[in-house]
Design a protein around this motif. Structure first.
Motif, short mmCIF file in Angstrom:
data_model
loop_
_atom_site.label_atom_id
_atom_site.label_comp_id
_atom_site.label_asym_id
_atom_site.label_seq_id
_atom_site.Cartn_x
_atom_site.Cartn_y
_atom_site.Cartn_z
N ASP A 151 0.84 -1.20 0.00
CA ASP A 151 0.00 0.00 0.00
C ASP A 151 0.87 1.25 0.00
OD1 ASP A 151 -1.80 2.10 0.62
OD2 ASP A 151 -3.12 0.72 1.68
N SER A 152 0.72 2.08 -1.02
CA SER A 152 1.55 3.29 -1.13
C SER A 152 1.17 4.35 -0.11
CB SER A 152 1.45 3.86 -2.55
OG SER A 152 0.10 4.19 -2.86
N ASN A 153 0.03 4.21 0.53
CA ASN A 153 -0.38 5.17 1.56
C ASN A 153 0.03 4.73 2.97
OD1 ASN A 153 -2.13 7.28 0.14
ND2 ASN A 153 -3.03 5.37 -0.60
N ALA A 154 0.57 3.53 3.09
CA ALA A 154 0.88 2.96 4.40
C ALA A 154 2.34 3.22 4.78
CB ALA A 154 0.60 1.46 4.40
N PHE A 155 2.58 3.17 6.08
CA PHE A 155 3.94 3.12 6.63
C PHE A 155 4.15 1.72 7.20
CE2 PHE A 155 4.71 7.88 7.74
CZ PHE A 155 4.65 8.19 6.39
N TYR A 156 5.30 1.13 6.89
CA TYR A 156 5.67 -0.20 7.39
C TYR A 156 6.91 -0.02 8.27
CZ TYR A 156 2.65 -1.91 3.58
OH TYR A 156 1.59 -2.15 2.72
N THR A 202 5.25 -3.08 12.75
CA THR A 202 3.88 -2.55 12.70
C THR A 202 3.62 -1.95 11.32
OG1 THR A 202 4.54 -0.35 13.51
CG2 THR A 202 3.85 -1.96 15.17
N ALA A 203 2.35 -1.81 10.99
CA ALA A 203 1.95 -1.10 9.77
C ALA A 203 0.88 -0.07 10.14
CB ALA A 203 1.41 -2.08 8.72
N TRP A 204 0.88 1.04 9.41
CA TRP A 204 0.03 2.17 9.73
C TRP A 204 -0.70 2.65 8.47
CZ3 TRP A 204 0.94 4.62 14.74
CH2 TRP A 204 1.99 4.04 15.45
N LEU A 205 -1.95 3.10 8.65
CA LEU A 205 -2.73 3.68 7.56
C LEU A 205 -3.30 5.03 8.00
CD1 LEU A 205 -4.82 0.62 6.28
CD2 LEU A 205 -3.01 1.80 5.03
N PHE A 213 9.50 2.04 6.26
CA PHE A 213 9.42 1.82 4.82
C PHE A 213 8.16 2.50 4.27
CE2 PHE A 213 12.15 -1.55 6.20
CZ PHE A 213 12.88 -2.00 5.11
N ARG A 214 8.32 3.06 3.06
CA ARG A 214 7.15 3.52 2.31
C ARG A 214 7.35 3.16 0.84
NH1 ARG A 214 3.84 9.25 2.79
NH2 ARG A 214 1.93 8.41 1.85
N PHE A 215 6.27 2.72 0.19
CA PHE A 215 6.36 2.14 -1.15
C PHE A 215 5.65 3.00 -2.19
CE2 PHE A 215 7.13 -1.18 1.85
CZ PHE A 215 8.15 -1.90 1.27
N ARG A 216 6.12 2.86 -3.44
CA ARG A 216 5.55 3.65 -4.53
C ARG A 216 5.48 2.81 -5.79
NH1 ARG A 216 8.55 9.16 -5.83
NH2 ARG A 216 9.99 7.80 -7.00
N GLN A 217 4.40 2.99 -6.55
CA GLN A 217 4.26 2.36 -7.86
C GLN A 217 4.31 3.43 -8.94
OE1 GLN A 217 0.53 0.14 -6.28
NE2 GLN A 217 1.11 -0.93 -8.17
N ARG A 218 4.93 3.11 -10.05
CA ARG A 218 5.03 4.05 -11.17
C ARG A 218 4.60 3.31 -12.44
NH1 ARG A 218 8.78 4.06 -14.70
NH2 ARG A 218 10.17 2.88 -13.31
#
Length: 385
Positions: free
Chosen positions: A80-85, A275-278, A103-108
């Motif tokens: 999830d690109s809106n989440a923090f891991y 943990t993961a956060w939204l 960690f934070r993720f992005r799709q292009r």
């Protein structure tokens, strides 16, 4: 064993730096997480690195997004690109994180279009040919990457936040491999994925390594039989049945960090959890795009938590499973102590199999395993899972 191989291995929550790891698992463990599988933490592992020349490092592995089928196309399993891991470290026995790797993720998307009857039309697949070693990446329409920040102090009241940088590019972004589509699309997935193991520069801590991407699930369990009232033979051979996760994949976030960075000059025992956060608010939009199917805003809320094995799945009662995922280890004594001192699982097994369950309540032996650490092994004065 090399760093390329340990991306399939697993971990512990409280670790005395010189000791062997324990395993952990938590697939679909709470009702609330079912609607957000991308932020469902499934396994957490921590162990001292043992590749020759890497003995001064600790490897941490946080797995997310459970039970990925290899044939899960055409969009597969992005995070999830809106989440923090997060991977949290406490090194002074106060059950507060001293370091957090966030960690934070992005799709292009780079759409590939074909001329169909005079019209340029985007294709419905993520790749239009093979890619990987020997083929390049031009056939792949979707790129994935991530950043990692080092947060010092409690995450809600940090003393500093700095990006970890890629040693090769000196930038705060790391590429990650696409999921394993199959052998025609990615003829050599192992070689392809190994190309995404990055050297990283950690502010104030020296150099380590990082990888994020899909791996074969390393946790072996008979999920179906276990939750069907333990519908198996507990006295049978350990390899009597195939693991239900043997053909499943997982997304692994892997760090290799210098021991001195994690202990910060303190003792040899550290605690860790993931943990993961939204964001609190999610609003569906009328005209969703590839990278904006919804709008998310508001304060980050913790929705997943994992350290020791199977705690939420088999120890925490159903009414409190969501609360456990949203809570901090410092509050475990107040919120969940009864589940440890007076566990229900032994009594359930007594009902199912006619065996005699322990009656030495309160179960202080379990308190030392899950909350305080074992004297002379990994006790550090803290009280938290």
């Amino acid at each position: 064993m090399s760093f390329r191989q340990i991306v399939t291995l697993s971990v512990v929550a409280i670790l005395a730096i010189g000791l062997s790891p324990a395993s952990a698992s938590s697939h679909r463990e709470a009702p609330g997480i079912l609607s957000s599988p991308q932020v469902d933490g499934t396994d957490f592992y921590m162990f001292r690195s043992y590749e020759p020349g890497r003995e001064g490092f600790v490897t941490l592995v946080a797995n997310y997004n459970p039970l990925q089928d290899p044939y899960g196309g055409p969009n597969y399993f992005p995070l999830d690109s809106n989440a923090f891991y997060d991977i949290h470290i406490t090194n002074n026995g106060d059950v507060e994180e001293d370091l957090t790797f966030r960690f934070r993720f992005r799709q292009r998307l780079t759409p590939f279009e074909l001329n169909i009857g005079g019209q340029n039309v985007a294709v419905p697949l993520v790749n239009v040919g093979p890619f990987g070693p020997g083929f390049g990446s031009g056939a792949l329409t979707e790129g994935r990457s991530f950043s990692v920040r080092l947060v010092k102090g409690p995450v809600n009241n940090s003393t500093s936040t700095q990006f970890i940088t890629n040693s090769r590019t000196n930038r705060g972004r790391f590429a990650m491999p696409f999921d394993n589509i199959g052998t025609k699309s990615i003829p050599n997935y192992n070689a392809y994925a190994n190309g995404f193991i990055h050297d990283m520069d950690i502010p104030g801590c020296g150099q380590g390594r990082v990888f994020a991407g899909q791996r074969q699930d390393s946790f072996a369990v008979n999920l179906g039989e276990t939750f069907d009232l333990v519908n198996l033979n507990p006295l049978g051979p350990v390899d009597g049945e195939a693991s239900d996760t043997a053909d499943k994949n997982i997304t692994s976030l892997i760090l290799e960090v210098p021991i001195d960075c994690l202990t910060a000059g303190g003792g040899s025992t550290i605690g860790a959890w993931t943990t993961a956060w939204l964001p609190r608010t999610r609003t569906l939009v009328e005209d969703p795009s590839f990278d904006s199917p919804s709008m998310q805003s508001g304060r980050l809320m913790q929705v997943s938590r994992l350290a020791n094995p199977l705690v939420n799945e088999v120890a925490i009662g159903v009414p409190d499973k969501n609360l456990f995922n949203a809570s901090h280890p410092r509050d475990d004594g107040a919120n969940f102590l009864t589940y440890v001192t007076n566990p229900t699982l032994p009594a359930l097994l007594e009902i199912l199999f006619g065996v005699e369950a322990p009656t030495n309540f309160p179960r202080n032996d379990l308190v030392s395993v899950f909350l305080t650490g074992i004297a002379g092994v990994n006790q550090d004065g803290s009280v938290g899972e």
